[in-house]
Enzyme design. Structure first.
Site, short mmCIF file in Angstrom:
data_model
loop_
_atom_site.label_atom_id
_atom_site.label_comp_id
_atom_site.label_asym_id
_atom_site.label_seq_id
_atom_site.Cartn_x
_atom_site.Cartn_y
_atom_site.Cartn_z
N SER A 32 0.81 -1.06 0.05
CA SER A 32 -0.03 0.07 0.14
C SER A 32 0.82 1.47 -0.03
O SER A 32 0.52 2.39 -0.53
CB SER A 32 -0.73 -0.18 1.31
N THR A 33 1.97 1.22 0.78
CA THR A 33 3.01 2.25 0.60
C THR A 33 3.35 2.58 -0.81
O THR A 33 3.39 3.75 -1.25
CB THR A 33 4.13 2.45 1.71
N ALA A 85 8.29 -2.23 4.06
CA ALA A 85 8.55 -3.16 4.41
C ALA A 85 7.44 -3.52 5.62
O ALA A 85 6.69 -2.78 5.94
CB ALA A 85 9.91 -3.08 5.18
N ASP A 86 7.43 -4.87 6.14
CA ASP A 86 6.62 -4.89 7.51
C ASP A 86 7.24 -4.98 8.61
O ASP A 86 6.55 -4.36 9.63
CB ASP A 86 6.08 -6.56 7.38
N GLY A 98 4.26 -9.32 3.40
CA GLY A 98 3.07 -9.33 3.94
C GLY A 98 2.23 -9.31 2.76
O GLY A 98 0.96 -9.60 2.80
N GLU A 105 10.43 -9.21 -5.01
CA GLU A 105 11.15 -8.21 -4.24
C GLU A 105 12.59 -8.47 -3.98
O GLU A 105 13.52 -7.61 -4.16
CB GLU A 105 10.37 -7.92 -2.88
N LYS A 123 6.40 0.34 11.72
CA LYS A 123 7.44 -0.60 11.23
C LYS A 123 8.76 -0.86 11.57
O LYS A 123 9.50 -1.70 11.32
CB LYS A 123 7.56 -0.45 9.54
C1 5RP Z 1 4.77 -7.05 0.09
C2 5RP Z 1 5.82 -6.15 1.06
C3 5RP Z 1 5.23 -5.03 1.34
O1 5RP Z 1 6.49 -3.97 1.32
C4 5RP Z 1 5.12 -4.63 2.94
O2 5RP Z 1 4.01 -5.73 3.15
C5 5RP Z 1 4.52 -3.55 3.32
O3 5RP Z 1 3.31 -3.13 3.01
P1 5RP Z 1 2.43 -1.89 3.11
O4 5RP Z 1 3.21 -0.74 2.50
O5 5RP Z 1 0.98 -2.23 2.77
O6 5RP Z 1 2.42 -1.57 4.71
O7 5RP Z 1 6.72 -6.81 1.63
O8 5RP Z 1 4.94 -8.32 -0.09
#
Ligand code: 5RP
Length: 222
Positions: A32-33, A85-86, A98, A105, A123
């Site tokens: 989403s970011t 990143a998570d 996530g 990636e 995060k």
């Molecule tokens: C997808 C990822 C994303 O970078 C991670 O899940 C972060 O997502 P978001 O920006 O939605 O918080 O690794 O595989």
């Protein structure tokens, strides 16, 4: 006033525009970011020469705003990869996946000279592992991989209804407290049937942009 997570993601996405190289290929992550980052590219009329993409969803978003997406097989190593990143620790090791895009990636991150990680403050962690660690597995190996992950002290759970862009499954491993991320990355990647573990320690971030209520902060790998 406290900002929402959505607002923080927008702030960091906006800041990441400064890292887009001119007349060069851009590596684009997923989540989403990153979607907000792609929207910011369009909203600010920024020219991206071409991109490599870490997921079918990101490819769609990029093509919708007129960015040409290249097959990484046709590209040389390139300058900048931008992704979320998570979790990320002080050492710039990350948990990712996530959104189930960890393998692509990791491939794009390995091709980039600079990995710019864009996150909101939620995060940032001292120890990785509160966020369940994603592991992409070949479906016929799922149960055997799960047994081995249990022997390593984790509690793997199949992500229901999730098939990755590579036609594989995701085990989310709960209950880990990861103090040596590089060692665990090697161990899990070495299990037969594992495609990729979502630990990014051997190729962590080089720059971290993180948004707080006070603004976006930048940290660089020493
Ligand atoms: C997808 C990822 C994303 O970078 C991670 O899940 C972060 O997502 P978001 O920006 O939605 O918080 O690794 O595989």
């Amino acid at each position: 006033m406290a900002k929402t997570q959505d607002e923080l993601k927008e702030m960091v996405a906006q800041k990441a525009l400064e890292f887009i190289p001119q007349n060069a290929i851009l590596g684009v992550g997923s989540g989403s970011t990153v979607v907000k980052f792609i929207k910011a590219i369009q909203a600010n009329g920024i020219k991206v020469q071409a991109a490599v993409s870490s997921s079918n969803a990101t490819t769609k978003c990029l093509e919708e705003i007129g960015v040409k997406v290249l097959d990484p097989n046709t590209c040389e190593p390139y300058d900048v990869y931008i992704d979320g990143a998570d979790e990320i620790n002080e050492n710039f090791d990350m948990i990712k996946g996530g959104g189930a895009c960890l393998t692509r990636e990791k491939i794009l991150a390995s091709m980039a000279k600079t990995f710019v990680c864009i996150v909101d403050k939620s995060k940032l962690v001292d120890i990785l592992g509160k966020f369940p660690l994603p592991v992409e597995v070949i479906p016929m190996a799922r149960e055997q991989v799960a047994r081995t992950l249990r022997a390593l002290g984790g509690e793997p759970k199949l992500r229901e209804g999730c098939i990755t862009d590579n036609g594989c499954e995701i085990l989310d491993v709960h209950g880990l407290s990861i103090t040596n991320a590089a060692e665990l990355e090697d161990k899990i990647n070495g299990i037969p049937g594992v495609v990729t573990v979502g630990l990014f320690a051997h190729r962590g971030a080089d720059v971290v942009l993180y948004a707080t209520d006070e603004g976006v902060h930048e940290k660089r790998r020493a």
